[in-house]
Design a protein around this motif. Structure first.
Motif, PDB file in Angstrom:
ATOM      1  N   THR A  95       0.827  -1.224   0.000  1.00 53.37           N
ATOM      2  CA  THR A  95       0.000   0.000   0.000  1.00 53.37           C
ATOM      3  C   THR A  95       0.859   1.272   0.000  1.00 53.37           C
ATOM      4  OG1 THR A  95      -0.329   0.067   2.406  1.00 53.37           O
ATOM      5  CG2 THR A  95      -1.957  -1.175   1.113  1.00 53.37           C
ATOM      6  N   ARG A  96       1.944   1.238  -0.764  1.00 49.57           N
ATOM      7  CA  ARG A  96       2.739   2.446  -0.994  1.00 49.57           C
ATOM      8  C   ARG A  96       2.101   3.256  -2.119  1.00 49.57           C
ATOM      9  NH1 ARG A  96       8.285   1.181   1.113  1.00 49.57           N
ATOM     10  NH2 ARG A  96       9.178   2.568  -0.448  1.00 49.57           N
ATOM     11  N   ASP A  97       2.427   4.529  -2.200  1.00 49.91           N
ATOM     12  CA  ASP A  97       1.889   5.411  -3.240  1.00 49.91           C
ATOM     13  C   ASP A  97       2.662   5.154  -4.537  1.00 49.91           C
ATOM     14  OD1 ASP A  97       1.181   7.453  -4.943  1.00 49.91           O
ATOM     15  OD2 ASP A  97       1.369   9.038  -3.444  1.00 49.91           O
ATOM     16  N   TRP A  98       2.197   4.183  -5.327  1.00 46.68           N
ATOM     17  CA  TRP A  98       2.964   3.748  -6.499  1.00 46.68           C
ATOM     18  C   TRP A  98       3.136   4.856  -7.533  1.00 46.68           C
ATOM     19  CZ3 TRP A  98       0.943   3.990 -11.329  1.00 46.68           C
ATOM     20  CH2 TRP A  98      -0.455   4.015 -11.438  1.00 46.68           C
ATOM     21  N   GLU A  99       2.133   5.727  -7.656  1.00 39.38           N
ATOM     22  CA  GLU A  99       2.246   6.797  -8.661  1.00 39.38           C
ATOM     23  C   GLU A  99       3.409   7.716  -8.325  1.00 39.38           C
ATOM     24  OE1 GLU A  99      -2.289   7.761  -8.981  1.00 39.38           O
ATOM     25  OE2 GLU A  99      -1.391   7.917 -10.993  1.00 39.38           O
ATOM     26  N   ARG A 100       3.557   8.043  -7.037  1.00 44.37           N
ATOM     27  CA  ARG A 100       4.654   8.900  -6.611  1.00 44.37           C
ATOM     28  C   ARG A 100       5.996   8.195  -6.813  1.00 44.37           C
ATOM     29  NH1 ARG A 100       5.709  10.288  -0.551  1.00 44.37           N
ATOM     30  NH2 ARG A 100       6.887   8.408  -1.022  1.00 44.37           N
ATOM     31  N   GLU A 101       6.043   6.907  -6.472  1.00 40.29           N
ATOM     32  CA  GLU A 101       7.298   6.152  -6.602  1.00 40.29           C
ATOM     33  C   GLU A 101       7.727   6.040  -8.068  1.00 40.29           C
ATOM     34  OE1 GLU A 101       8.949   4.326  -3.968  1.00 40.29           O
ATOM     35  OE2 GLU A 101       7.495   4.513  -2.350  1.00 40.29           O
ATOM     36  N   VAL A 102       6.757   5.835  -8.959  1.00 44.00           N
ATOM     37  CA  VAL A 102       7.072   5.740 -10.400  1.00 44.00           C
ATOM     38  C   VAL A 102       7.567   7.094 -10.906  1.00 44.00           C
ATOM     39  CG1 VAL A 102       6.024   5.475 -12.696  1.00 44.00           C
ATOM     40  CG2 VAL A 102       5.564   3.778 -10.915  1.00 44.00           C
ATOM     41  N   THR A 103       6.906   8.161 -10.454  1.00 47.30           N
ATOM     42  CA  THR A 103       7.327   9.513 -10.847  1.00 47.30           C
ATOM     43  C   THR A 103       8.750   9.795 -10.364  1.00 47.30           C
ATOM     44  OG1 THR A 103       5.025  10.213 -10.670  1.00 47.30           O
ATOM     45  CG2 THR A 103       6.673  11.962 -10.723  1.00 47.30           C
ATOM     46  N   GLU A 104       9.064   9.373  -9.132  1.00 48.20           N
ATOM     47  CA  GLU A 104      10.415   9.564  -8.592  1.00 48.20           C
ATOM     48  C   GLU A 104      11.452   8.769  -9.381  1.00 48.20           C
ATOM     49  OE1 GLU A 104       9.098  10.496  -3.962  1.00 48.20           O
ATOM     50  OE2 GLU A 104      10.368   8.756  -4.400  1.00 48.20           O
ATOM     51  N   LEU A 105      11.093   7.547  -9.737  1.00 51.46           N
ATOM     52  CA  LEU A 105      12.015   6.737 -10.552  1.00 51.46           C
ATOM     53  C   LEU A 105      12.270   7.410 -11.896  1.00 51.46           C
ATOM     54  CD1 LEU A 105      13.627   4.152 -11.150  1.00 51.46           C
ATOM     55  CD2 LEU A 105      11.482   3.092 -11.917  1.00 51.46           C
ATOM     56  N   ALA A 106      11.181   7.873 -12.530  1.00 47.20           N
ATOM     57  CA  ALA A 106      11.323   8.531 -13.846  1.00 47.20           C
ATOM     58  C   ALA A 106      12.195   9.786 -13.743  1.00 47.20           C
ATOM     59  CB  ALA A 106       9.950   8.879 -14.408  1.00 47.20           C
ATOM     60  N   ALA A 107      12.073  10.510 -12.628  1.00 49.45           N
ATOM     61  CA  ALA A 107      12.880  11.727 -12.433  1.00 49.45           C
ATOM     62  C   ALA A 107      14.345  11.368 -12.185  1.00 49.45           C
ATOM     63  CB  ALA A 107      12.320  12.530 -11.264  1.00 49.45           C
ATOM     64  N   ALA A 108      14.588  10.260 -11.478  1.00 48.60           N
ATOM     65  CA  ALA A 108      15.952   9.884 -11.105  1.00 48.60           C
ATOM     66  C   ALA A 108      16.738   9.283 -12.282  1.00 48.60           C
ATOM     67  CB  ALA A 108      15.912   8.877  -9.954  1.00 48.60           C
ATOM     68  N   LEU A 109      16.055   8.506 -13.122  1.00 56.86           N
ATOM     69  CA  LEU A 109      16.747   7.717 -14.162  1.00 56.86           C
ATOM     70  C   LEU A 109      17.704   8.526 -15.043  1.00 56.86           C
ATOM     71  CD1 LEU A 109      13.982   5.179 -15.255  1.00 56.86           C
ATOM     72  CD2 LEU A 109      16.195   4.625 -14.219  1.00 56.86           C
ATOM     73  N   PRO A 110      17.297   9.692 -15.553  1.00 55.07           N
ATOM     74  CA  PRO A 110      18.195  10.387 -16.479  1.00 55.07           C
ATOM     75  C   PRO A 110      19.440  10.967 -15.801  1.00 55.07           C
ATOM     76  CG  PRO A 110      15.913  11.153 -16.696  1.00 55.07           C
ATOM     77  CD  PRO A 110      15.996  10.362 -15.434  1.00 55.07           C
TER      78      PRO A 110
END
Lengths: 167, 167, 167
Positions: A95-110
């Motif tokens: 029950t983590r906030d997956w949308e936020r985690e995906v957004t953070e991953l997308a921001a970190a990757l580049p």
């Protein structure tokens, strides 16, 4: 550095393709497993993947904190994340906030110095599931795949072991 | 001679595409059906395919011994095998060693004198099935497709009747 | 004028791609929704799509009489039909003769003055459904997609937000 997304169906040869792409970068490759060996089916699959990869990989088992693991292993060889859909499933179960985690991953990757090769699954090309939770999951997976594909330098769709270049 | 694998989803136009590719070779085409007319749904489907193909095909109904049928019909026109996923399902129901049979087929294919066009299905792009047997089957189908694609000279992925060249 | 079919899985970015293709034509774009807001899940999805599209679209809600709506809106800007698989599902629930309706749509499409961009879903790339009705539906969807792709000027298959050109 390079961000490569490898997508496809179950047993389509995604992981093997991703291993090949990861090994092509210099340095010792890092295997970031989002799977936990919770049952015998999963254990067998993990053991099979490990046997194929060979012993020269650094291994990290990271069910939830993917960005943390990528930060911690940055600066060395390329990282292979296998796989995003399982990570998403772990986030949802916790029950983590997956949308936020995906957004953070997308921001970190580049921003990483070392390459990242990410494996994901296409799960939305069958009949609409009866189960509301399964519908939620497949919608989330589709959204995640679009978000990560958007920041990736390369995206490949693997069918029957053969890659099609999407980007 | 040529080994051509045509993959795709249900009702994607795979069989029609495979018939066209088979007819393009010289000689009388051979239709190797892995389906058995066990129920009315299957009977109707077989009748529909036969009506579309026309009467000029040699027909073989081969639920299990696919390599034997290909050996027996070698030397004449091209063979169309429709389809591998049903053959796999037949092997599993008969509790045959499908991995060995798939390996034998892959070993045999490059040695035939007459062309072989094989139809298969992508079944791994939906939600993970609840049912353990269904998971086993979709994993087996994915493995089989990779193994046969590996020895094929050409592989096409058909979507909405339109082929994408994978190999 | 142009007939463009955009296909793909759930949450693959089909609608966004189709909106972009529709906006690229001159004139005020027309959104032809086949969805009805019958439950909250559907309402939320419709609201989300509308927010993304913006307020400058003419909107038509057409669960069944798609050809009629396309005739009525012809002569203006491009029409976006979102989506064919839901229309098919509506036809089947209303026990209409879907094969005839699909044939009529395919016959009408090449004759319009204004462009038509149609969104559809690939639903046949998972495990064969247990449920006979679901099998019937996925077979119908595959047949419809082939029929419409056949008359389309362009067909795109969208995966992870990225289009592959099929035609």
């Amino acid at each position: 550095m390079a961000v490569i997304l490898i997508t496809g169906g179950a047993r389509s040869g995604k992981s093997r393709r991703a291993e090949m792409r990861t090994r092509a970068f210099p340095g010792q490759p890092v295997y970031v497993a989002t799977a936990e060996a919770l049952d015998t089916e999963m254990e067998a699959r993990i053991a099979k993947h490990r046997a194929r990869r060979g012993a020269d990989w650094i291994e990290r088992e990271v069910p939830l904190d993917l960005v943390g693991a990528l930060v911690a292993t940055d600066g060395g060889g390329a990282r292979l994340v296998d796989c995003l859909t399982l990570w998403l499933s772990n986030l949802m179960h916790a029950t983590r906030d997956w949308e936020r985690e995906v957004t953070e991953l997308a921001a970190a990757l580049p921003r990483f110095k070392s390459p990242v090769v990410l494996v994901t699954n296409e799960v939305g090309l069958g009949i609409v599931p009866d189960n509301a939770l399964a519908r939620l999951y497949r919608d989330a997976a589709g959204t995640m795949n679009q978000t990560i594909a958007d920041v990736a330098d390369e995206v490949e769709f693997v069918v029957a072991g053969l890659p099609m270049k999407l980007k």
